[in-house]
Design an enzyme around this catalytic site. Structure first.
Site, mmCIF file in Angstrom:
data_model
loop_
_atom_site.group_PDB
_atom_site.id
_atom_site.type_symbol
_atom_site.label_atom_id
_atom_site.label_comp_id
_atom_site.label_asym_id
_atom_site.label_seq_id
_atom_site.Cartn_x
_atom_site.Cartn_y
_atom_site.Cartn_z
ATOM 1 N N GLY A 86 -2.112 -5.776 0.142
ATOM 2 C CA GLY A 86 -1.265 -5.222 -0.893
ATOM 3 C C GLY A 86 -1.941 -5.120 -2.246
ATOM 4 N N HIS A 87 -1.140 -5.378 -3.301
ATOM 5 C CA HIS A 87 -1.568 -5.165 -4.684
ATOM 6 C C HIS A 87 -2.701 -6.096 -5.095
ATOM 7 C CE1 HIS A 87 -1.021 -3.724 -8.758
ATOM 8 N NE2 HIS A 87 -0.759 -4.932 -9.213
ATOM 9 N N PHE A 88 -2.709 -7.313 -4.579
ATOM 10 C CA PHE A 88 -3.707 -8.312 -4.968
ATOM 11 C C PHE A 88 -4.716 -8.494 -3.833
ATOM 12 C CE2 PHE A 88 -0.089 -9.189 -7.688
ATOM 13 C CZ PHE A 88 -0.690 -9.368 -8.929
#
Length: 311
Positions: free
Chosen positions: A287-289
């Site tokens: 995901g985002h991280f």
């Protein structure tokens, strides 16, 4: 078969420049630099005489997100990772005493780099760190040796459906639309951002989202974050300017992207190919991280990119 002295010297030189230095000091130092009214906290490692890598985090994070990357680069590079104002351990004025806009964040970080005499650096950005970094690059293109983006966007096609209520706030910045975003700067929302799109949540350390959840809970910080959410529209308005910079200066660029990011879609990374045909675009099943779950895969790629384009 004999090898000439010049060939042997060349081989030794190549080995010295590319092989990891097992004896290099990878100690990370934790420092502050007063920049106007902001006392900028930053992490520093590596030889100041080596090529510099400037790491700019995003929301909801701080320089802590680079905790595994920094020592892995410090044997060859001088690594600097500041906390943006309103994030991490940086000490910044209260809302109303400092303009919490991306232009002001870039001004503060730009002055920070000048006070540290960072006149040339590779730039690694994530999320909010991207528009801060793009502003630095546009203002001083001669200072940027290369760019690494980990889910740091510069194209409208990269904006996912999660931006819909925020875009409504941009168009009509009413109290009602601001209140509709009150659950955005909360510990629960931050935890969701760390886990969304991750196939195995047990691979995500709770340290990051717990630390950022505590930071967002500080008095006044949630409203500062909503101010920044509103001002993010200024970044989108500057996308054509940022893209002009990419086209004109052709910086070496590596994108390491969590392909299940709910905010910044893979199309945003792929769009770089229009302006930077040689860009290296890589996607990871997260995901985002992305560094939280795929650091083992991503960090060697970053090292290889820097060794090729910076050293």
């Amino acid at each position: 078969m004999t090898i000439s002295k010049s060939a042997a010297a060349l081989a030794a030189s190549l080995l010295t420049s590319t092989a990891p230095n097992a004896h290099a000091d990878r100690t990370v130092h934790y420092r502050y630099e007063q920049v106007g009214d902001v006392n900028v906290f930053y992490r520093e490692a590596g030889d100041p005489g080596a090529p510099t890598v400037l790491l700019l985090h995003g929301f909801a994070a701080s320089s802590f997100m680079f905790r595994d990357l920094i020592p892995q680069l410090a044997d060859r590079y001088h690594v600097i990772a500041p906390d943006l104002p309103a994030f991490g351990f940086t000490e910044a004025p209260a809302r109303g005493d400092y303009a919490y806009t991306f232009s002001q964040l870039a001004q503060t970080i730009g002055q920070f780099t000048e006070q540290l005499e960072l006149d040339r650096y590779a730039l690694m950005v994530h999320d909010y760190g991207a528009p801060v970094g793009w502003r630095l690059a546009v203002a001083h293109p001669e200072r940027v040796s290369a760019i690494i983006s980990q889910n740091g966007n510069a194209y409208e096609e990269g904006l996912g459906a999660g931006w819909a209520p925020i875009q409504t706030y941009w168009r009509e910045p009413t109290q009602e639309h601001r209140d509709a975003l009150r659950d955005f700067p909360t510990p629960a929302s931050i935890k969701w951002q760390y886990l969304e799109g991750v196939s195995d949540p047990s691979a995500v350390s709770p340290d990051g989202y717990t630390l950022e959840g505590l930071q967002i809970s500080r008095p006044g910080n949630a409203d500062i974050q909503l101010d920044l959410v509103l001002d993010y529209a200024s970044n989108v308005a500057m996308y054509p300017t940022f893209q002009d910079y990419f086209r004109q200066y052709q910086p070496p660029l590596l994108a390491v992207w969590g392909e299940h990011d709910p905010f910044f879609l893979p199309a945003g990374a792929q769009a770089w190919k229009r302006d930077l045909p040689q860009a290296d675009i890589r996607f990871y099943d997260t995901g985002h991280f992305a560094l939280e779950t795929h650091g083992r895969e991503i960090i060697p790629v970053i090292r290889e990119f820097l060794d090729k384009n910076v050293r």
